[in-house]
Design a protein around this motif. Structure first.
Motif, mmCIF file in Angstrom:
data_model
loop_
_atom_site.group_PDB
_atom_site.id
_atom_site.type_symbol
_atom_site.label_atom_id
_atom_site.label_comp_id
_atom_site.label_asym_id
_atom_site.label_seq_id
_atom_site.Cartn_x
_atom_site.Cartn_y
_atom_site.Cartn_z
ATOM 1 N N ARG A 47 0.837 -1.213 0.000
ATOM 2 C CA ARG A 47 0.000 0.000 0.000
ATOM 3 C C ARG A 47 0.866 1.254 0.000
ATOM 4 N N GLN A 48 1.917 1.237 0.796
ATOM 5 C CA GLN A 48 2.810 2.399 0.884
ATOM 6 C C GLN A 48 3.465 2.681 -0.472
ATOM 7 N N LEU A 49 3.941 1.649 -1.136
ATOM 8 C CA LEU A 49 4.603 1.842 -2.430
ATOM 9 C C LEU A 49 3.614 2.290 -3.506
ATOM 10 N N ALA A 50 2.376 1.860 -3.394
ATOM 11 C CA ALA A 50 1.364 2.264 -4.375
ATOM 12 C C ALA A 50 1.060 3.757 -4.282
ATOM 13 N N ASP A 51 1.309 4.347 -3.126
ATOM 14 C CA ASP A 51 1.009 5.768 -2.913
ATOM 15 C C ASP A 51 2.192 6.691 -3.169
ATOM 16 N N VAL A 52 3.323 6.144 -3.573
ATOM 17 C CA VAL A 52 4.521 6.960 -3.788
ATOM 18 C C VAL A 52 4.335 7.840 -5.020
ATOM 19 N N ALA A 53 4.656 9.123 -4.853
ATOM 20 C CA ALA A 53 4.545 10.068 -5.976
ATOM 21 C C ALA A 53 5.670 11.089 -5.872
ATOM 22 N N GLY A 54 6.454 11.201 -6.917
ATOM 23 C CA GLY A 54 7.513 12.198 -6.943
ATOM 24 C C GLY A 54 8.843 11.663 -6.453
ATOM 25 N N ALA A 55 9.901 12.295 -6.915
ATOM 26 C CA ALA A 55 11.264 11.831 -6.634
ATOM 27 C C ALA A 55 11.582 11.806 -5.143
ATOM 28 N N GLU A 56 11.125 12.815 -4.415
ATOM 29 C CA GLU A 56 11.408 12.857 -2.979
ATOM 30 C C GLU A 56 10.729 11.693 -2.265
ATOM 31 N N ASP A 57 9.476 11.441 -2.608
ATOM 32 C CA ASP A 57 8.750 10.300 -2.044
ATOM 33 C C ASP A 57 9.431 8.986 -2.407
ATOM 34 N N GLU A 58 9.906 8.897 -3.642
ATOM 35 C CA GLU A 58 10.554 7.666 -4.098
ATOM 36 C C GLU A 58 11.798 7.368 -3.272
ATOM 37 N N ALA A 59 12.647 8.364 -3.108
ATOM 38 C CA ALA A 59 13.880 8.164 -2.335
ATOM 39 C C ALA A 59 13.546 7.791 -0.891
ATOM 40 N N HIS A 60 12.551 8.448 -0.336
ATOM 41 C CA HIS A 60 12.138 8.154 1.040
ATOM 42 C C HIS A 60 11.598 6.726 1.143
ATOM 43 N N ALA A 61 10.801 6.323 0.170
ATOM 44 C CA ALA A 61 10.229 4.970 0.183
ATOM 45 C C ALA A 61 11.326 3.915 0.128
ATOM 46 N N VAL A 62 12.305 4.125 -0.728
ATOM 47 C CA VAL A 62 13.404 3.162 -0.847
ATOM 48 C C VAL A 62 14.158 3.066 0.478
ATOM 49 N N GLU A 63 14.426 4.199 1.096
ATOM 50 C CA GLU A 63 15.145 4.183 2.375
ATOM 51 C C GLU A 63 14.313 3.532 3.479
ATOM 52 N N CYS A 64 13.016 3.764 3.466
ATOM 53 C CA CYS A 64 12.138 3.125 4.460
ATOM 54 C C CYS A 64 12.150 1.607 4.304
ATOM 55 N N VAL A 65 12.106 1.150 3.063
ATOM 56 C CA VAL A 65 12.141 -0.294 2.828
ATOM 57 C C VAL A 65 13.488 -0.854 3.271
ATOM 58 N N ARG A 66 14.561 -0.146 2.940
ATOM 59 C CA ARG A 66 15.892 -0.594 3.359
ATOM 60 C C ARG A 66 15.953 -0.703 4.883
#
Length: 153
Positions: free
Chosen positions: A16-35
């Motif tokens: 659900r979290q990844l489905a809501d990602v929008a924009g480069a800043e969100d993308e980088a944050h999402a990747v770091e959160c998953v890591r």
């Protein structure tokens, strides 16, 4: 199993979290959160060991996590946890949904030059070429995208 029961809520929340990602800043944050979550290792292990035998829906959601994570800049992280090899191994799956997620994942992963180079010149590249004629249009489109990425790398 007990493991599936523990992992399922985290995988669903991550999807659900990844489905809501929008924009480069969100993308980088999402990747770091998953890591930081440490979830990718168990998720990859779950898929390698089970690939939906115990819970098809969970396998689909887990694969979608890998596919979407690769799409938002997380290809190196997915690759680090064996995701590219996992997806390549499922390109021949008898399960149409798993095969679709696999080819979509390879397309997203191959946008990363290192991942694309790992596929170039391999039997997987030839399999992607064969998928261009797939009856399922989404599979053919993803195969075309993956091949374009691989050849551009």
């Amino acid at each position: 199993s007990d493991f599936l029961g523990k992992v399922r809520p985290a995988v669903l929340a991550l999807a659900r979290q990844l489905a809501d990602v929008a924009g480069a800043e969100d993308e980088a944050h999402a990747v770091e959160c998953v890591r930081a979550s440490g979830l990718l290792g168990p998720l990859s292990l779950l898929l390698l060991e089970d690939m939906g035998a115990a819970d098809k829906r969970l396998a689909y959601v887990a694969l979608s996590v890998l596919v979407n994570l690769a799409d938002v800049g997380g290809a190196p992280l997915v690759h680090e946890h064996g995701g590219l090899e996992l997806m390549l191994g499922q390109l021949r799956s008898d399960d149409l949904s798993i095969r679709y997620y696999a080819v979509a994942g390879v397309q997203n992963m191959s946008a990363n030059v290192e991942c694309a180079m790992r596929v170039r010149g391999t039997p997987a590249e030839r399999l992607l070429e064969a998928m261009l004629d797939a009856e399922h249009g989404q599979i053919a489109r993803c195969a075309a995208g993956a091949l374009a990425n691989i050849r551009r790398a």
